[in-house]
Design a protein around this motif. Structure first.
Motif, mmCIF file in Angstrom:
data_model
loop_
_atom_site.group_PDB
_atom_site.id
_atom_site.type_symbol
_atom_site.label_atom_id
_atom_site.label_comp_id
_atom_site.label_asym_id
_atom_site.label_seq_id
_atom_site.Cartn_x
_atom_site.Cartn_y
_atom_site.Cartn_z
ATOM 1 N N GLN A 1 24.724 -51.557 -40.456
ATOM 2 C CA GLN A 1 24.200 -51.350 -41.809
ATOM 3 C C GLN A 1 23.896 -52.686 -42.482
ATOM 4 N N LEU A 2 24.781 -53.646 -42.343
ATOM 5 C CA LEU A 2 24.579 -54.948 -42.970
ATOM 6 C C LEU A 2 23.399 -55.697 -42.353
ATOM 7 N N ALA B 1 17.892 -57.604 -43.128
ATOM 8 C CA ALA B 1 16.468 -57.608 -42.767
ATOM 9 C C ALA B 1 15.611 -57.137 -43.943
ATOM 10 N N ASP B 2 16.067 -56.127 -44.645
ATOM 11 C CA ASP B 2 15.320 -55.628 -45.799
ATOM 12 C C ASP B 2 15.259 -56.683 -46.900
ATOM 13 N N ASN C 1 10.971 -63.824 -51.739
ATOM 14 C CA ASN C 1 9.754 -64.637 -51.972
ATOM 15 C C ASN C 1 8.465 -63.831 -51.915
ATOM 16 N N THR C 2 8.526 -62.552 -52.293
ATOM 17 C CA THR C 2 7.312 -61.742 -52.324
ATOM 18 C C THR C 2 6.700 -61.681 -53.709
ATOM 19 N N GLY C 3 7.336 -62.307 -54.680
ATOM 20 C CA GLY C 3 6.851 -62.242 -56.051
ATOM 21 C C GLY C 3 7.484 -61.086 -56.798
ATOM 22 N N CYS C 4 7.666 -59.988 -56.122
ATOM 23 C CA CYS C 4 8.355 -58.828 -56.710
ATOM 24 C C CYS C 4 9.342 -58.314 -55.670
ATOM 25 N N PRO C 5 10.619 -58.579 -55.863
ATOM 26 C CA PRO C 5 11.612 -58.213 -54.859
ATOM 27 C C PRO C 5 11.721 -56.717 -54.588
ATOM 28 N N LEU C 6 11.101 -55.907 -55.443
ATOM 29 C CA LEU C 6 11.172 -54.464 -55.199
ATOM 30 C C LEU C 6 10.083 -53.993 -54.244
#
Length: 118
Positions: free
Chosen positions: A96-97, A102-103, A109-114
Motif C-alpha cells: 500500500q505504501l 508512486a501516486d 511538481n504538476t502545478g496542481c497536486p490533485l
C-alpha cells in the motif's frame, strides 16, 4: 512490590505502569494505605510488553494475545505464528505504501497536486 520497583527494574515510568494497569495489561492490588502492590511476575511481563511494542505490536494486540501466550505450554510456536501474521500485515502495508508513494511522485511538481501528470 510497589510501583517504584517495577519502574526501576524495567526503565518504564510510573505513569506508563499506571496506564498499563488502567488498560488491563497488568494488575496489582491496592494495599490498605492505597499503594499499588504488584506481583513479582509483573517485571518480566512489562519487559515482554516493551519488546512486543518495539517489534510493532500494538497494546491491543498485546492485550489480546498476552494471556493466551502465558497459558500456552509451547509459547515459542505461538509467538512464531504471531510473528508470521505480523509479517503478512507489514508486507500488505508495504504494498500500500509503495502504491501511495508512486501516486504522490506522479502528482509532485504538476502545478496542481490533485491532478496526475500527463
Amino acid at each position: 512490590m510497589r510501583i517504584g520497583e517495577p519502574a526501576a527494574r524495567t526503565g518504564l515510568s510510573r505513569d506508563t505502569i499506571r496506564f498499563y494497569e488502567r488498560t488491563g495489561l497488568i494488575s496489582g492490588q491496592r494495599l490498605a494505605n492505597g499503594y499499588r502492590d504488584f506481583p513479582p511476575e509483573t517485571v518480566p511481563w512489562l519487559a515482554y510488553i516493551r519488546t512486543a511494542q518495539a517489534l510493532g505490536f500494538s497494546l491491543a494486540e498485546i492485550a489480546r494475545t498476552g494471556q493466551e501466550l502465558r497459558d500456552t505450554p509451547d509459547s515459542a510456536a505461538a509467538l512464531s505464528a504471531l510473528f508470521e501474521e505480523k509479517i503478512a500485515v507489514i508486507d500488505a502495508r508495504m504494498v500500500q505504501l509503495t502504491a501511495l508513494r508512486a501516486d504522490l511522485t506522479a502528482r509532485a511538481n504538476t502545478g496542481c497536486p490533485l491532478r496526475t501528470a500527463r
